[in-house]
Scaffold this motif. Sequence first.
Motif, short mmCIF file in Angstrom:
data_model
loop_
_atom_site.label_atom_id
_atom_site.label_comp_id
_atom_site.label_asym_id
_atom_site.label_seq_id
_atom_site.Cartn_x
_atom_site.Cartn_y
_atom_site.Cartn_z
N LEU A 344 0.83 -1.21 0.00
CA LEU A 344 0.00 0.00 0.00
C LEU A 344 0.86 1.25 0.00
O LEU A 344 0.58 2.22 -0.73
N GLU A 345 1.93 1.24 0.82
CA GLU A 345 2.83 2.39 0.86
C GLU A 345 3.52 2.58 -0.49
O GLU A 345 3.65 3.70 -0.99
N GLY A 355 4.26 12.42 -0.43
CA GLY A 355 3.95 13.29 0.71
C GLY A 355 2.85 12.71 1.58
O GLY A 355 2.90 12.80 2.81
N THR A 356 1.85 12.08 0.95
CA THR A 356 0.78 11.44 1.71
C THR A 356 1.33 10.27 2.52
O THR A 356 0.99 10.09 3.70
N ALA A 362 4.54 9.59 9.48
CA ALA A 362 5.16 10.52 10.43
C ALA A 362 4.40 10.62 11.74
O ALA A 362 4.98 10.50 12.82
N VAL A 363 3.09 10.83 11.65
CA VAL A 363 2.31 11.07 12.88
C VAL A 363 2.37 9.88 13.84
O VAL A 363 2.68 10.05 15.03
N PRO A 364 2.13 8.64 13.39
CA PRO A 364 2.22 7.51 14.33
C PRO A 364 3.62 7.30 14.89
O PRO A 364 3.79 6.97 16.07
N GLY A 398 -3.67 4.30 7.93
CA GLY A 398 -3.57 5.53 7.14
C GLY A 398 -3.29 5.23 5.67
O GLY A 398 -3.90 5.85 4.78
N PHE A 399 -2.39 4.28 5.40
CA PHE A 399 -2.11 3.90 4.01
C PHE A 399 -3.38 3.38 3.33
O PHE A 399 -3.67 3.71 2.17
N TRP A 400 -4.13 2.55 4.06
CA TRP A 400 -5.34 1.94 3.51
C TRP A 400 -6.37 3.01 3.15
O TRP A 400 -6.96 2.99 2.06
#
Length: 423
Positions: A344-345, A355-356, A362-364, A398-400
């Motif tokens: 997915l990444e 960037g997404t 980044a956040v986790p 998040g990737f999903w």
Amino acid sequence: MIRLIRNIGWLLSGRGVNAVLSLVYLALATRTLGFDGFGYFAIIVALGQTVTGLANFQTWQFVVRWGSGKDGPGEATGFAIALDMLSIALGLVLAAVLCWSAQFWLPLPLDLLPVAFGYCLVSLLAIRTTPTGLLRLRFEYGRATAAEAVQPIIRAIGAVLAVLFLPTVIGFILAWAAAEVAVAAALWFAAGRSQRIDLSKISLWRIPRDHPGAWKFVWSTNLTGSLNVGSKQVLILLVGAIGGEGFAGGFRVASQLGQALVSLAQTVSKAIYPELVHARENAHDMARRMANIALIGGALAVLVAVLFGRQGLVFIAGPEFSVVYWAMVILAIAGAIELVGASLESLLVSAGRAGTALAMRAVPTLLGLALLKAAMDWNGLKGAAFTVLGSSALAVIGFWVAVISLSQITITVKPKPEETSRP
């Protein structure tokens, strides 16, 4: 899809050699150095990998992304080499700061600080993502696997020599440093045989001139790679800073055995990214199938860790390391989650959404690092492992979500069949 499976097979065969030999040198290092000595060793290796990971650009992705055009990989390779040179310069500054300040926050003896800086220097000079990118661009996975096998072989030989002639932290660090140099030389040699490298095209401005948004992609992938390092190597350093050298060594063992799946996830990611770049129309379907396969493999690997992990720890590292069993199991679950998220990444990055992918990672990661001390105060090494598990789970979710959004956008902008048939 057949070529993808074949390429993954080449990469996994290299990982197989690495996995077997890593058990050999891990057993030699842990049993020779003991709990605290291995902790010092783990901290020095983590310092070197932290410096390299933070300073290093993911140049293999640039070679694959911009080297597949009609003009060939010349300018993309020159851009990648220029970034490698920039990485070495930035890394030297970072290494000096980290190694000088280590006396204030890391449980590392003063006599080992020069050793740590030397290992950081060797690691920077052995940066090898550019030749790796050239080999993947040409789908030369067999040649790349043969070159990368040099590293575990030299490490294993070096570990044996260290046990026989210099059974200290310095002896094992010398073995690891020799392996870094050897594998870098092997990859550059293999890449040079596959593709002529024109040093006259080394430049930081040609690719950005021809590809608007190039620097945004460069910094996004660099920061993503840095966050991957932060979730592993920086974590080992912080575990050592909070709990001492014994905790650092124990977490290193638990991580190396429990998160073998993360290495597998990186392998899948490296194999699938060039395919997604070359086959954009089928990218979503390819990523979905790889995620389904990864889910099954991850579940089986976690089951093996639960049933046989404690015996494996005692057999490989010795009875004193059996205390990290539950941390290893938790990290194995985190590795299984990362395995599912790898394709997915890669799909996001190949679609120009680096960037997404960075934001989702980044956040986790930063949240996990911020909660590390509280987690360790709560439950020691198991608490540290839970921060990794939480970070991995949030990132893959998040990737999903981002991939679902990307799919909806693709469907929205796709022209209707009757519109494409009009004159």
